[in-house]
Design a protein around this motif. Sequence first.
Motif, PDB file in Angstrom:
ATOM      1  N   ARG A   1      19.282  -2.781  -3.180  1.00  0.00           N
ATOM      2  CA  ARG A   1      18.306  -1.815  -2.649  1.00  0.00           C
ATOM      3  C   ARG A   1      19.053  -0.818  -1.780  1.00  0.00           C
ATOM      4  NH1 ARG A   1      13.243  -4.592  -2.119  1.00  0.00           N
ATOM      5  NH2 ARG A   1      12.548  -2.695  -1.098  1.00  0.00           N
TER       6      ARG A   1
ATOM      7  N   LEU B   1      21.600  -9.080  -7.914  1.00  0.00           N
ATOM      8  CA  LEU B   1      20.506  -8.900  -8.864  1.00  0.00           C
ATOM      9  C   LEU B   1      19.605  -7.725  -8.494  1.00  0.00           C
ATOM     10  CD1 LEU B   1      18.951 -12.301  -9.872  1.00  0.00           C
ATOM     11  CD2 LEU B   1      19.734 -10.509 -11.372  1.00  0.00           C
ATOM     12  N   PHE B   2      19.260  -7.622  -7.220  1.00  0.00           N
ATOM     13  CA  PHE B   2      18.280  -6.620  -6.795  1.00  0.00           C
ATOM     14  C   PHE B   2      18.839  -5.744  -5.683  1.00  0.00           C
ATOM     15  CE2 PHE B   2      15.881 -10.544  -7.892  1.00  0.00           C
ATOM     16  CZ  PHE B   2      15.413 -10.110  -9.120  1.00  0.00           C
TER      17      PHE B   2
ATOM     18  N   LEU C   1      11.052 -13.080  -2.418  1.00  0.00           N
ATOM     19  CA  LEU C   1      11.216 -12.101  -3.499  1.00  0.00           C
ATOM     20  C   LEU C   1       9.871 -11.495  -3.879  1.00  0.00           C
ATOM     21  CD1 LEU C   1      13.780 -13.830  -5.861  1.00  0.00           C
ATOM     22  CD2 LEU C   1      14.092 -11.703  -4.652  1.00  0.00           C
TER      23      LEU C   1
ATOM     24  N   LEU D   1       8.786  -9.340  -0.621  1.00  0.00           N
ATOM     25  CA  LEU D   1       9.676  -8.357   0.005  1.00  0.00           C
ATOM     26  C   LEU D   1      10.310  -7.409  -1.005  1.00  0.00           C
ATOM     27  CD1 LEU D   1      11.536 -10.563   2.648  1.00  0.00           C
ATOM     28  CD2 LEU D   1       9.527  -9.137   2.943  1.00  0.00           C
ATOM     29  N   PHE D   2      10.425  -7.861  -2.268  1.00  0.00           N
ATOM     30  CA  PHE D   2      11.073  -7.021  -3.273  1.00  0.00           C
ATOM     31  C   PHE D   2      10.028  -6.567  -4.269  1.00  0.00           C
ATOM     32  CE2 PHE D   2      14.626  -8.880  -1.360  1.00  0.00           C
ATOM     33  CZ  PHE D   2      15.757  -8.194  -1.737  1.00  0.00           C
ATOM     34  N   ASP D   3       9.966  -5.263  -4.538  1.00  0.00           N
ATOM     35  CA  ASP D   3       8.949  -4.774  -5.472  1.00  0.00           C
ATOM     36  C   ASP D   3       9.587  -4.472  -6.826  1.00  0.00           C
ATOM     37  OD1 ASP D   3      10.485  -2.876  -4.433  1.00  0.00           O
ATOM     38  OD2 ASP D   3       8.877  -1.537  -3.789  1.00  0.00           O
ATOM     39  N   GLU D   4      10.360  -5.442  -7.354  1.00  0.00           N
ATOM     40  CA  GLU D   4      10.981  -5.227  -8.668  1.00  0.00           C
ATOM     41  C   GLU D   4       9.908  -5.222  -9.743  1.00  0.00           C
ATOM     42  OE1 GLU D   4      14.194  -4.567  -9.039  1.00  0.00           O
ATOM     43  OE2 GLU D   4      14.400  -4.738  -6.883  1.00  0.00           O
TER      44      GLU D   4
ATOM     45  N   LEU E   1      10.847 -13.119 -14.000  1.00  0.00           N
ATOM     46  CA  LEU E   1      11.955 -12.203 -13.715  1.00  0.00           C
ATOM     47  C   LEU E   1      12.791 -12.741 -12.554  1.00  0.00           C
ATOM     48  CD1 LEU E   1      13.326  -9.406 -14.076  1.00  0.00           C
ATOM     49  CD2 LEU E   1      11.765  -8.563 -12.342  1.00  0.00           C
ATOM     50  N   TYR E   2      12.124 -13.272 -11.532  1.00  0.00           N
ATOM     51  CA  TYR E   2      12.846 -13.767 -10.360  1.00  0.00           C
ATOM     52  C   TYR E   2      13.578 -15.073 -10.645  1.00  0.00           C
ATOM     53  CZ  TYR E   2      10.612 -10.116  -7.654  1.00  0.00           C
ATOM     54  OH  TYR E   2      10.209  -8.899  -7.170  1.00  0.00           O
TER      55      TYR E   2
ATOM     56  N   LEU F   1      20.052  -5.677   3.982  1.00  0.00           N
ATOM     57  CA  LEU F   1      19.616  -6.869   3.260  1.00  0.00           C
ATOM     58  C   LEU F   1      20.488  -7.117   2.032  1.00  0.00           C
ATOM     59  CD1 LEU F   1      17.248  -8.778   3.780  1.00  0.00           C
ATOM     60  CD2 LEU F   1      15.957  -7.543   2.059  1.00  0.00           C
TER      61      LEU F   1
END
Lengths: 420, 200
Positions: free
Chosen positions: B149, B146-147, A28, A31-34, A50-51, B158
């Motif tokens: 994309r 949650l996320f 997370l 790889l994820f830019d939240e 947050l994660y 993904l």
Amino acid sequence: MTRVLGIELRRSTAIGAALILLAVGVALLYLFDEGDWSTGWMQLAMTQRLYLGLLWPLALAAGAWQGRREHQAKVTELFASTARPRSHRTVPTMLALAVAVAGAYLLMTVAGGVSLLGTAHYLPPQALTVVAVGLLSLVAAAWIGLAAGRALPWLVTAPALAVAGLGLLLTIPGATRPRGWLALVFSPIYEMNMPDAYTTVPGRISAAQAIWLGALAVTGMLLFASRGWRSRVTALLAVTVGVILAVTVMPHRNRQVVDSVDPVAKALVCAADEPRVCVSRVHQGLLPDVVPQAREALTVLTRLPGAPTRVNEDNSTYLSDVPAPRSPDVALVRIRTGRTADLTAQIVVAAFERPYDCDNGPDFEDSLAAGFWLIGEPPVHEDPDTTAGARLRWQQLRALPAAQAKAEVAAIRQSALTCR
Amino acid sequence: MRWLTLYLRSRRAPMALAVAAGCAGLMWSLWAIFSKDRQVAPQMVVLTVLLLVSILTLTLSSPDYALDRTAALSWPPRRAAHLLAALLIVVGSLVLTRYTAAHFGPASVLLRDAAGLLGLTALGASLLTPARSWFLPLGWTLIAVLFPRTETVADQLLTWQSQAPDNRPAVLLALLLALAGLVTYALAGPSRRATADLPA
């Protein structure tokens, strides 16, 4: 005890749960830019929180999976017939799981921190508190999971509990509206998204969250580790006292984290020699990158009458509206980690920009044109329309005789300074 | 019929169906009570499908795997039928909400997610064990909820569970997972490392 704990670590779900949490957490982060956490430690700590939106339900599931072990192995009655307190058997299991999830969370911090080592020099104590509250929330989740797995020893319990946990985290903000401070008490992920450079989490907020999560952990511990109605009543008491205390400690205001500003992070730190170049403490690690570009910009600007002689970072904050102090001899520039490649042009152009709270000064296109006329290159900007407008203006300036063009550029600067 | 009854009882199917109905009813009533909108939020739809799939696939675990293998029955069609029945139950029960106070939909998303997640779970049952088969679907779906994309094709793959109904890469991946799971589980059966597990 240590020997038993070692055996529990090896023979329970602890290691597997830790590896899964760590792998998911690091994936997370990278790889994820939240959340953009490249600025510093506080931003990393908040992004990790947050994660937790994902890690927290997974810790619940890991606990529930572990909690049905005795039922699964059909040894509940056998163990109940041994003349030793139940806690002798359950405490090592709980400690092993707690060590595992806490270790995974800390390793996730380390994995993120590796990429901050070069640039982040500012480690506020609040960042450590934010990480500690995150740890506590994972331990609480694992122990509540253990209690649920013991009470409902079915395969269904773990996935259902994870879905319920995620559902809870997603609905808390809506359910507590318009009292956002309540959501901040009960949800470890609330208001942790998109931290900016000077964000902080005030100590009282972390304290209130820690009280609630601690009460939750104690409840899970009591329900799993002991038997009989006394421990159940104590668990109920613990959770009630925790809620009351946490709600009392939490300040009853909304948007507390979003609006918070860390004055120490915002304070200016200057490079050693002249001309003065200062950035906020959060960006102190970027000074070696900023200083040469800033001095080059100051050299370009010397052709102006009354040119700025110092460069400061523009550390204005908007949510609690505090603009950076302005004066004619200072050029202000916005600095963001990872975007410090073309600061020279930005600083030169900034000398011609009007403050954001002024409505009359020069248009941004004029400022761009004037700045790039001084540099002697065609203007570039990320917005193509602005670039086109500025180039037009820039060509007009180039077409004029040198003295006249210089006078126009000086006029643009004057108008930006006086806001007229 | 007697064989079918015995099979279903040995796999604790009545229990699983009751729990699934309870969970679906709970989700339905939560939305019906607390929301003014009839259309259920996409995240809730995906989570409900995930929950029903994880509950129903726990019926893949048997009281005695070694004994199952010695039976002179052709297992592959029976295993495939088991999975398809689970798919039918998940999609069918949620499609029926169309005319009620909480509409779980659209049907294409239900079908895509249920098929993809069932395939993934069946793969887990073959490669890990039926008791652990929900690990990957749960983790992956929680991330996607949650996320979500949408930028690149890789992003869409993904987080395929929460893409729009007409998203081609997501549908293709779900189809691939469904087929892989169905074929692998039908032919190979549950993992040989699976020990008798109390499926309740």
